[in-house]
Enzyme design. Structure first.
Site, PDB file in Angstrom:
ATOM      1  N   HIS A 191       0.830  -1.200   0.000  1.00 25.15           N
ATOM      2  CA  HIS A 191       0.000   0.000   0.000  1.00 25.15           C
ATOM      3  C   HIS A 191       0.866   1.252   0.000  1.00 25.15           C
ATOM      4  O   HIS A 191       0.349   2.353   0.119  1.00 25.15           O
ATOM      5  CB  HIS A 191      -0.901   0.045   1.238  1.00 25.15           C
ATOM      6  N   ASP A 234      -5.524   5.504   2.570  1.00 24.30           N
ATOM      7  CA  ASP A 234      -6.919   5.203   2.231  1.00 24.30           C
ATOM      8  C   ASP A 234      -7.917   5.812   3.209  1.00 24.30           C
ATOM      9  O   ASP A 234      -9.117   5.606   3.079  1.00 24.30           O
ATOM     10  CB  ASP A 234      -7.138   3.687   2.172  1.00 24.30           C
ATOM     11  N   HIS A 235      -7.428   6.576   4.202  1.00 23.97           N
ATOM     12  CA  HIS A 235      -8.322   7.025   5.268  1.00 23.97           C
ATOM     13  C   HIS A 235      -9.424   7.943   4.744  1.00 23.97           C
ATOM     14  O   HIS A 235     -10.583   7.833   5.160  1.00 23.97           O
ATOM     15  CB  HIS A 235      -7.522   7.735   6.360  1.00 23.97           C
ATOM     16  N   GLY A 236      -9.083   8.860   3.828  1.00 28.87           N
ATOM     17  CA  GLY A 236     -10.108   9.754   3.289  1.00 28.87           C
ATOM     18  C   GLY A 236     -11.183   8.991   2.546  1.00 28.87           C
ATOM     19  O   GLY A 236     -12.391   9.212   2.758  1.00 28.87           O
ATOM     20  N   GLY A 287     -11.971   5.836   2.900  1.00 29.57           N
ATOM     21  CA  GLY A 287     -12.735   5.017   3.836  1.00 29.57           C
ATOM     22  C   GLY A 287     -13.752   5.820   4.617  1.00 29.57           C
ATOM     23  O   GLY A 287     -14.900   5.383   4.802  1.00 29.57           O
TER      24      GLY A 287
END
Length: 421
Positions: free
Chosen positions: A217, A396-398, A400
């Site tokens: 990632h 990937d937090h945004g 998710g």
């Protein structure tokens, strides 16, 4: 960067629609994943693999006869939810129990673990196969273990072959965990990957250099080094993997080798790299059995490659070379199959909000509006949340948070409009 994506929020669903149409001889769609479109006998152990999307052919590409029975497809680089894992496992279950395979990442451990607990509570045997092959992350991954990268392929193939051969539940779990214990990998990256809809990569590598030990990632690696010749890159990868040789590795001298492209490294480059890798491994006294070279576990458009070695005993070699046919792998003679019934999703329960007091229903409307406000704020912050996350994690937090808040807002609005308090 990813150039064909339509609506980034539906990237995975849109891609899976094309995938299941193209490979309908192997797979059929289920909510948030796929299961085999070919029949499997009652009582067979089901092997269900999964994780975040963006790694094709992992994970859906490994569903088919001789390999996995189902795959759970999370959002890009994001773990699938507990509910998603549970639903795909239920669809794949044939009464012999469910083995859940995935790479060693915190979100996957949490959600696959909770899904396994839920399955067990219903009387369905369920165990986890957590892949831990990345030597660069020794002691740094989830639960203090290594991360899981291209070694996923070996563990999944061994589990699938064992289940296809009629192993019982405990036997499938034992064989897959044994394969994982004897598998080690190391990766390098020349350039970062870009999430669908974004314009900047999750990480960058200094011009003329390669990042050594980066995760799939874009997790931080252990060093940056100048890009060397194919022989120098092969020497680095082989030496690091052999230095990580498992203490309990069998002394048969037989190994399998995977040279994996991470997304935008051409096959010709991988073939060119395989030759000096094989030469060095043979010089070290190893005989290579059924190697695989190509895109096996990718990372969107990341430029780079990884080397995986599995030390084989008699059982692992037999299972590794056993027949399998799926979108991403074909081994041995074709397995005869018959079509499976078309999957029909169970109907969701419809909540009855009749009798809700007027004041409570009015409050429900306000709560739904509040959740919609949160959704809008997270949409506005998506890029920044991803940028911050990419510094220490996988970026990937945004995505998710947006996907979660959009789903929550839609559910809240539907409930409030139906009269929920």
């Amino acid at each position: 960067m990813t150039k064909i994506f339509g609506d980034p929020s539906s990237f995975v669903d849109d891609a899976m629609a094309g995938f299941t149409d193209l490979y309908s001889q192997y797979v059929q769609p289920v909510p948030h994943g796929v299961v085999r479109s070919t029949a499997t006998p009652e009582g067979k152990v089901a092997v269900v693999v999964g994780g975040g999307s963006g790694h094709y052919p992992a994970f859906a590409g490994y569903v088919g006869p001789g390999l996995a029975d189902g795959a759970v497809c999370g959002n890009v680089f994001a773990s699938p939810s507990t509910r998603w894992v549970y639903d795909v496992a239920k669809a794949a279950n044939r009464g012999g129990g469910v083995v859940l395979g995935f790479g060693n990442y915190a979100g996957d451990i949490l959600n696959f673990g909770l899904a396994a607990e839920r399955l067990r509570a219903e009387g369905i045997p369920a165990e986890l196969i957590v892949v831990t092959d990345d030597v660069a992350s020794e002691g740094q991954g989830a639960n203090g273990e290594r991360r899981g990268i291209a070694g996923d392929v070996v563990a999944f193939k061994i589990a699938g072959a064992a289940a296809e051969a009629g192993y019982d539940f405990d036997g499938v779990v034992r064989a897959a965990r044994h394969a994982n214990e004897l598998t080690r990998s190391m990766g390098i990256a020349f350039a970062g990957c870009t999430l669908p809809g974004e314009t900047e990569p999750l990480f960058t590598v200094t011009e003329g250099h390669m990042g050594v030990g980066l995760g799939i990632h874009g997790e931080p690696g252990i060093s940056e080094e100048p890009i060397g010749s194919p022989e120098e890159i092969a020497e680095l990868l082989v030496q690091r993997v052999l230095d990580g040789k498992p203490a309990g590795a069998p002394d048969t001298g037989r190994i399998t080798v995977l040279v994996n492209g991470l997304g935008s490294t051409k096959y010709e480059e991988l073939f060119l790299l395989y030759a000096p890798i094989a030469q060095r491994l043979r010089a070290a006294g190893y005989q290579i059995v059924a190697p695989q070279v190509g895109e096996l576990v990718t990372s969107l458009d990341m430029a780079g490659a990884s080397l995986t070695v599995t030390w084989l005993d008699e059982e692992l070699e037999r299972l590794w070379t056993a027949p399998a046919q799926c979108p991403a792998m074909s081994v041995g003679p074709v397995i005869e199959t018959t079509p499976a019934p078309v999957y029909e999703a169970p109907e969701d329960e419809v909540a009855d909000y009749s009798g809700t007091p007027e004041a409570a229903a009015a409050a429900g409307q306000k709560v739904a509006a509040l959740i919609e406000t949160v959704r809008d704020a997270l949409k506005d912050a998506e890029a920044e949340l991803g940028r911050i996350d990419a510094i220490a994690g996988d970026g990937d937090h945004g995505t998710g948070m947006v996907n979660g808040s959009v789903a929550a807002a839609a559910a809240a609005r539907a409930a409030a409009d139906a009269g929920a308090g």
